[in-house]
Design a protein around this motif. Structure first.
Motif, PDB file in Angstrom:
ATOM      1  N   GLY A  28       0.825  -1.204   0.000  1.00 62.62           N
ATOM      2  CA  GLY A  28       0.000   0.000   0.000  1.00 62.62           C
ATOM      3  C   GLY A  28       0.855   1.247   0.000  1.00 62.62           C
ATOM      4  O   GLY A  28       2.081   1.188  -0.025  1.00 62.62           O
ATOM      5  N   THR A  29       0.201   2.369   0.014  1.00 65.49           N
ATOM      6  CA  THR A  29       0.861   3.664   0.072  1.00 65.49           C
ATOM      7  C   THR A  29       0.526   4.304   1.410  1.00 65.49           C
ATOM      8  O   THR A  29      -0.644   4.374   1.798  1.00 65.49           O
ATOM      9  N   TYR A  30       1.556   4.765   2.113  1.00 63.70           N
ATOM     10  CA  TYR A  30       1.394   5.308   3.454  1.00 63.70           C
ATOM     11  C   TYR A  30       2.069   6.671   3.531  1.00 63.70           C
ATOM     12  O   TYR A  30       3.158   6.859   3.008  1.00 63.70           O
ATOM     13  N   SER A  31       1.419   7.607   4.163  1.00 62.26           N
ATOM     14  CA  SER A  31       1.958   8.951   4.326  1.00 62.26           C
ATOM     15  C   SER A  31       2.238   9.221   5.796  1.00 62.26           C
ATOM     16  O   SER A  31       1.528   8.728   6.675  1.00 62.26           O
ATOM     17  N   THR A  77       5.810  10.129   1.624  1.00 62.61           N
ATOM     18  CA  THR A  77       4.925   9.042   1.223  1.00 62.61           C
ATOM     19  C   THR A  77       5.795   7.845   0.895  1.00 62.61           C
ATOM     20  O   THR A  77       6.773   7.966   0.170  1.00 62.61           O
ATOM     21  N   THR A  94       5.726   3.856  -0.550  1.00 59.64           N
ATOM     22  CA  THR A  94       4.927   2.868  -1.275  1.00 59.64           C
ATOM     23  C   THR A  94       5.545   1.494  -1.083  1.00 59.64           C
ATOM     24  O   THR A  94       6.724   1.300  -1.370  1.00 59.64           O
ATOM     25  N   ASN A  96       5.384  -2.297  -2.286  1.00 55.88           N
ATOM     26  CA  ASN A  96       4.875  -3.154  -3.362  1.00 55.88           C
ATOM     27  C   ASN A  96       4.495  -4.521  -2.809  1.00 55.88           C
ATOM     28  O   ASN A  96       5.106  -5.005  -1.858  1.00 55.88           O
ATOM     29  N   GLY A 120      10.058  -1.068  -2.830  1.00 55.01           N
ATOM     30  CA  GLY A 120       9.103   0.027  -2.761  1.00 55.01           C
ATOM     31  C   GLY A 120       9.858   1.312  -2.957  1.00 55.01           C
ATOM     32  O   GLY A 120      10.958   1.331  -3.489  1.00 55.01           O
TER      33      GLY A 120
END
Length: 50
Positions: free
Chosen positions: A10-13, A33, A35, A37, A45
């Motif tokens: 996912g993508t996390y900030s 951010t 990412t 994979n 990522g």
């Protein structure tokens, strides 16, 4: 240093804030951010600073 073992793709900030001990205190913030994979597509990522 950002370390750990991802448990989900996912993508996390997140935001990093640093404050010194001077009077008056000075601080700065920076948003990032990351990412992660999913497995099977090369792994890894990336980390971005917008």
């Amino acid at each position: 240093m950002l370390t750990g073992t991802p448990t989900a793709a996912g993508t996390y900030s997140f935001t990093v804030t640093a404050t010194d001990s001077a009077t008056p205190a000075q601080s700065g913030s920076c948003s990032f951010t990351v990412t992660i994979n999913g497995s099977g597509n090369g792994g890894g990522g990336g980390l971005r600073h917008p």
